[in-house]
Design an enzyme around this catalytic site. Structure first.
Site, PDB file in Angstrom:
ATOM      1  N   ASP A  72      10.165   3.615   5.257  1.00  0.00           N
ATOM      2  CA  ASP A  72       9.108   3.648   6.188  1.00  0.00           C
ATOM      3  C   ASP A  72       8.169   2.444   6.149  1.00  0.00           C
ATOM      4  O   ASP A  72       7.737   2.321   5.690  1.00  0.00           O
ATOM      5  CB  ASP A  72       8.110   4.712   4.500  1.00  0.00           C
ATOM      6  N   TYR A 104       2.319  -0.690  11.815  1.00  0.00           N
ATOM      7  CA  TYR A 104       2.841  -1.785  11.074  1.00  0.00           C
ATOM      8  C   TYR A 104       3.040  -2.978  11.241  1.00  0.00           C
ATOM      9  O   TYR A 104       2.553  -4.648  11.067  1.00  0.00           O
ATOM     10  CB  TYR A 104       3.584  -1.455   9.992  1.00  0.00           C
ATOM     11  N   LYS A 127       5.909   5.562  12.158  1.00  0.00           N
ATOM     12  CA  LYS A 127       5.119   6.693  12.888  1.00  0.00           C
ATOM     13  C   LYS A 127       4.824   5.801  14.687  1.00  0.00           C
ATOM     14  O   LYS A 127       5.082   5.280  14.725  1.00  0.00           O
ATOM     15  CB  LYS A 127       4.137   6.672  11.960  1.00  0.00           C
ATOM     16  N   HIS A 134       0.846   9.874  12.933  1.00  0.00           N
ATOM     17  CA  HIS A 134       0.339   8.894  11.795  1.00  0.00           C
ATOM     18  C   HIS A 134      -0.967   9.752  11.234  1.00  0.00           C
ATOM     19  O   HIS A 134      -1.204   9.687   9.962  1.00  0.00           O
ATOM     20  CB  HIS A 134       0.726   7.144  12.132  1.00  0.00           C
TER      21      HIS A 134
HETATM   22  N1  LIG Z   1       1.070   7.402   6.757  1.00  0.00           N
HETATM   23  C1  LIG Z   1      -0.706   6.959   6.069  1.00  0.00           C
HETATM   24  O1  LIG Z   1      -1.224   7.351   6.964  1.00  0.00           O
HETATM   25  C2  LIG Z   1      -0.121   5.462   5.440  1.00  0.00           C
HETATM   26  C3  LIG Z   1      -1.034   5.125   4.063  1.00  0.00           C
HETATM   27  C4  LIG Z   1      -1.232   4.167   3.626  1.00  0.00           C
HETATM   28  C5  LIG Z   1       0.529   3.449   3.384  1.00  0.00           C
HETATM   29  N2  LIG Z   1       1.218   4.817   3.804  1.00  0.00           N
HETATM   30  C6  LIG Z   1       2.986   4.819   3.574  1.00  0.00           C
HETATM   31  O2  LIG Z   1       3.121   4.016   2.079  1.00  0.00           O
HETATM   32  C7  LIG Z   1       3.676   2.958   1.184  1.00  0.00           C
HETATM   33  C8  LIG Z   1       2.654   2.800   0.133  1.00  0.00           C
HETATM   34  O3  LIG Z   1       1.608   2.691   0.312  1.00  0.00           O
HETATM   35  P1  LIG Z   1       0.604   1.696  -0.323  1.00  0.00           P
HETATM   36  O4  LIG Z   1       1.527   0.455  -0.058  1.00  0.00           O
HETATM   37  O5  LIG Z   1      -0.425   1.851   0.957  1.00  0.00           O
HETATM   38  O6  LIG Z   1       0.323   1.556  -1.832  1.00  0.00           O
HETATM   39  P2  LIG Z   1       1.472   1.410  -2.771  1.00  0.00           P
HETATM   40  O7  LIG Z   1       2.485   1.758  -2.675  1.00  0.00           O
HETATM   41  O8  LIG Z   1       0.386   2.622  -4.031  1.00  0.00           O
HETATM   42  O9  LIG Z   1       0.456   0.293  -3.616  1.00  0.00           O
HETATM   43  C9  LIG Z   1       1.539  -1.266  -3.275  1.00  0.00           C
HETATM   44  C10 LIG Z   1       0.380  -2.736  -3.918  1.00  0.00           C
HETATM   45  O10 LIG Z   1       1.118  -2.177  -5.127  1.00  0.00           O
HETATM   46  C11 LIG Z   1       1.586  -3.650  -5.618  1.00  0.00           C
HETATM   47  N3  LIG Z   1       3.143  -2.978  -6.669  1.00  0.00           N
HETATM   48  C12 LIG Z   1       4.080  -2.093  -5.993  1.00  0.00           C
HETATM   49  N4  LIG Z   1       4.701  -2.338  -7.275  1.00  0.00           N
HETATM   50  C13 LIG Z   1       4.544  -2.427  -7.857  1.00  0.00           C
HETATM   51  C14 LIG Z   1       4.462  -2.591  -9.832  1.00  0.00           C
HETATM   52  N5  LIG Z   1       6.120  -2.349 -10.636  1.00  0.00           N
HETATM   53  N6  LIG Z   1       3.806  -2.894 -10.599  1.00  0.00           N
HETATM   54  C15 LIG Z   1       2.234  -4.058 -10.000  1.00  0.00           C
HETATM   55  N7  LIG Z   1       2.501  -3.620  -9.127  1.00  0.00           N
HETATM   56  C16 LIG Z   1       3.310  -3.583  -7.989  1.00  0.00           C
HETATM   57  C17 LIG Z   1       2.320  -4.013  -4.428  1.00  0.00           C
HETATM   58  O11 LIG Z   1       2.029  -5.601  -4.930  1.00  0.00           O
HETATM   59  P3  LIG Z   1       3.353  -6.638  -4.399  1.00  0.00           P
HETATM   60  O12 LIG Z   1       3.854  -6.086  -2.749  1.00  0.00           O
HETATM   61  O13 LIG Z   1       2.295  -7.990  -3.560  1.00  0.00           O
HETATM   62  O14 LIG Z   1       4.121  -6.741  -5.329  1.00  0.00           O
HETATM   63  C18 LIG Z   1       1.201  -3.869  -3.595  1.00  0.00           C
HETATM   64  O15 LIG Z   1      -0.531  -4.634  -3.803  1.00  0.00           O
HETATM   65  C19 LIG Z   1       2.912   2.083   2.131  1.00  0.00           C
HETATM   66  O16 LIG Z   1       4.394   0.932   2.199  1.00  0.00           O
HETATM   67  C20 LIG Z   1       3.246   3.207   3.493  1.00  0.00           C
HETATM   68  O17 LIG Z   1       4.573   2.239   3.589  1.00  0.00           O
HETATM   69  C21 LIG Z   1       1.386   5.542   4.436  1.00  0.00           C
END
Ligand SMILES: NC(=O)c1ccc[n+]([C@@H]2O[C@H](COP(=O)([O-])OP(=O)(O)OC[C@H]3O[C@@H](n4cnc5c(N)ncnc54)[C@H](OP(=O)(O)O)[C@@H]3O)[C@@H](O)[C@H]2O)c1
Length: 281
Positions: A49, A54, A79, A112
């Site tokens: 994704d 990004y 997106k 998005h």
């Molecule tokens: N459509 C939208 O508007 C929108 C908005 C936000 C996000 N997204 C998408 O959703 C994806 C996920 O959301 P997100 O990146 O906001 O947050 P998330 O996946 O909920 O959390 C990511 C965070 O958790 C840490 N992490 C990952 N695996 C872990 C584990 N097993 N144990 C402990 N910590 C862990 C990561 O650190 P490290 O990387 O340092 O491991 C990072 O700081 C995004 O990457 C993006 O593709 C979309």
């Protein structure tokens, strides 16, 4: 590294999406994103994704083209950014994304944010329908749409969105939107599924307790909660061992009491912007 096969969800246009994928927000273009995507594909992820916003579509595409997994077995989402709403702008923005990715098609293209203040998401959707008719995207959907945005879109759309990707985690479970999705056959995909980079959710004692019971980490417990709720889930990490850990969730099950306890974490507080008021360009 153990390679795991993820289950899939059938979207309303008949195509299948892996239920678990890698998110790459806040992952730097170049070596960092290439390593993350490569580690994910090696671990068995088949959904990646990304987004124009990004700034890492080039690296994502490089890793996908370099992998020995056939293109048709991978599911790539990107997106359209807010500044590119409007029919002609959206078509141009799609060309730019495809070029950066270096691919012939994307599996899913999402608006998005609805940016209701600009009033252009219906016109933008016409461009998405056109891209879908041309076969350059296999599925079209939206992100950050609330039920009232979807009402407006469904009323005017010829093709209905397959997915709505929204902020969703135990603190902010989006119950109304999930009911709406069930009613209209729109799959719900969870962003910031493990609470985002703030990390508060993963510190919850309850998740540690349930984790100990199943010999799993808090992140694995939360990912399992999404899967058992029928959601598509895209945790982000740049660390190979966490990428592996986050897919290692298919050998245990949360029971009803675990699920109910996790539901009780709900606070109704978002970690990200409110789609009705966010107007960033
Ligand atoms: N459509 C939208 O508007 C929108 C908005 C936000 C996000 N997204 C998408 O959703 C994806 C996920 O959301 P997100 O990146 O906001 O947050 P998330 O996946 O909920 O959390 C990511 C965070 O958790 C840490 N992490 C990952 N695996 C872990 C584990 N097993 N144990 C402990 N910590 C862990 C990561 O650190 P490290 O990387 O340092 O491991 C990072 O700081 C995004 O990457 C993006 O593709 C979309």
């Amino acid at each position: 590294m153990v390679r795991i096969t993820t289950p899939t969800i059938r979207l309303n246009n008949g195509i299948s999406i892996p239920q678990l994928g890698l998110g790459v927000w806040q992952t730097r273009d170049g070596a960092e994103v290439e390593a993350a995507v490569t580690a994910a594909i090696d671990a068995g992820y088949r959904l990646i994704d990304t987004a124009a916003y990004y700034g890492n579509e080039t690296g994502v595409g490089n890793a996908i083209r370099a992998s020995n997994v056939p293109r048709e077995e991978l599911f790539v989402t990107t997106k359209l950014w807010n500044a590119d709403h409007g029919y002609e702008n959206a078509l141009k923005a799609f060309d730019a994304s495809l070029e950066k990715l270096g691919l012939d098609y994307v599996d899913m293209y999402l608006i998005h944010w609805p940016v209701p203040a600009r009033g252009l998401f219906v016109e933008t959707w016409r461009a998405f329908e056109e891209l879908y008719a041309q076969g350059r995207v296999k599925a079209i959907g939206v992100s950050n749409f609330q039920p009232h945005h979807l009402d407006e879109l469904l009323e005017k759309a010829t093709i209905q969105p397959v997915v709505d990707q929204v902020e969703l985690h135990p603190y902010f479970p989006q119950t109304k939107l999930r009911d709406y999705g069930k009613l209209h056959d729109i799959a719900i995909e969870s962003w910031s599924p493990i609470g985002g980079s703030g990390g508060a959710l993963l510190k919850e004692p309850l998740l540690h307790e349930i984790g100990e019971k199943h010999d799993k980490s808090p992140a694995q417990i939360v990912i399992r909660w999404h899967l058992q709720n029928g959601l598509i889930v895209i945790p982000k990490s740049v660390h190979a061992e966490r990428i592996q850990q986050n897919i290692d969730v298919f050998d245990f099950e949360l029971d009803l009491a675990d699920m109910a306890a996790i539901n009780s974490l709900q606070t109704g507080v978002r970690v990200g912007p409110n789609p009705d008021t966010a107007n960033f360009q």
